[in-house]
Design a protein around this motif. Structure first.
Motif, PDB file in Angstrom:
ATOM      1  N   UNK A  57      24.807   1.140  -0.524  1.00  0.00           N
ATOM      2  CA  UNK A  57      25.912   1.678   0.414  1.00  0.00           C
ATOM      3  C   UNK A  57      26.295   3.068  -0.135  1.00  0.00           C
ATOM      4  N   UNK A  58      26.789   3.874   0.915  1.00  0.00           N
ATOM      5  CA  UNK A  58      27.425   5.281   0.516  1.00  0.00           C
ATOM      6  C   UNK A  58      28.231   5.319   1.438  1.00  0.00           C
ATOM      7  N   UNK A  61      33.898   8.184   7.090  1.00  0.00           N
ATOM      8  CA  UNK A  61      33.653   7.599   8.484  1.00  0.00           C
ATOM      9  C   UNK A  61      32.085   7.445   8.538  1.00  0.00           C
ATOM     10  N   UNK A  62      31.542   6.283   9.092  1.00  0.00           N
ATOM     11  CA  UNK A  62      30.291   6.032   9.381  1.00  0.00           C
ATOM     12  C   UNK A  62      29.477   5.842   8.032  1.00  0.00           C
ATOM     13  N   UNK A  63      29.923   5.040   7.235  1.00  0.00           N
ATOM     14  CA  UNK A  63      29.347   4.633   5.891  1.00  0.00           C
ATOM     15  C   UNK A  63      27.866   4.241   6.301  1.00  0.00           C
ATOM     16  N   UNK A  77      28.634  -6.689   3.216  1.00  0.00           N
ATOM     17  CA  UNK A  77      29.170  -5.519   2.143  1.00  0.00           C
ATOM     18  C   UNK A  77      30.139  -4.380   2.933  1.00  0.00           C
ATOM     19  N   UNK A  78      31.124  -4.064   2.306  1.00  0.00           N
ATOM     20  CA  UNK A  78      32.010  -3.127   2.890  1.00  0.00           C
ATOM     21  C   UNK A  78      32.129  -1.980   1.893  1.00  0.00           C
ATOM     22  N   UNK A  79      31.843  -0.620   2.161  1.00  0.00           N
ATOM     23  CA  UNK A  79      32.279   0.444   1.166  1.00  0.00           C
ATOM     24  C   UNK A  79      33.419   1.074   1.216  1.00  0.00           C
TER      25      UNK A  79
END
Length: 123
Positions: free
Chosen positions: A48-49, A55-57, A67-69
């Motif tokens: 992830x990035x 905004x808009x990972x 998953x949440x970054x």
């Protein structure tokens, strides 16, 4: 410049973990921050990035929806909330910083790397 990843551990399938990455020696508020992982015997892969704006990972397809970054600029940290973990998520997870402005999934574009934290998901 140092990135310190922590929060890994052993969890059962279906469980959750929260990884964090603390930065020191550099203010990463304007950098892209990413998470990568490397499973035994496999190449390092993008997870992830998140851009400086948050905004808009970007996410790898296999982790989308699980998953949440996120990032906390005031604390100079980036987090990875991992839910519904699967045995195939087992890997050493690395945080990284890219001083460029565009989100990237390519490891070679990232300039700074943390030492990694081990996540083990048991079935």
């Amino acid at each position: 410049v140092q990135l310190q990843a922590y929060g890994g551990g052993l969890v059962q399938a279906g469980g959750s973990l929260r990884l964090s990455c603390a930065a020191s020696g550099h203010t990463f508020s304007s950098d892209t921050m990413g998470w990568f992982r490397q499973a035994p015997g496999k190449e390092r892969e993008f997870v992830a990035a998140i851009s400086w704006s948050g905004v808009d990972p970007l996410y790898q397809d296999s982790v989308k929806g699980r998953f949440t970054i996120s990032r906390d600029k005031a604390k100079n940290t980036v987090n990875l909330e991992m839910n519904s973990l699967r045995p195939e998520d087992t890997a050493v997870y690395y945080c990284a910083a890219d001083t460029g402005v565009l989100l990237s999934t390519a490891a070679w574009k990232y300039d700074y790397w943390g030492q990694g934290t081990l996540v083990t998901v048991s079935s």
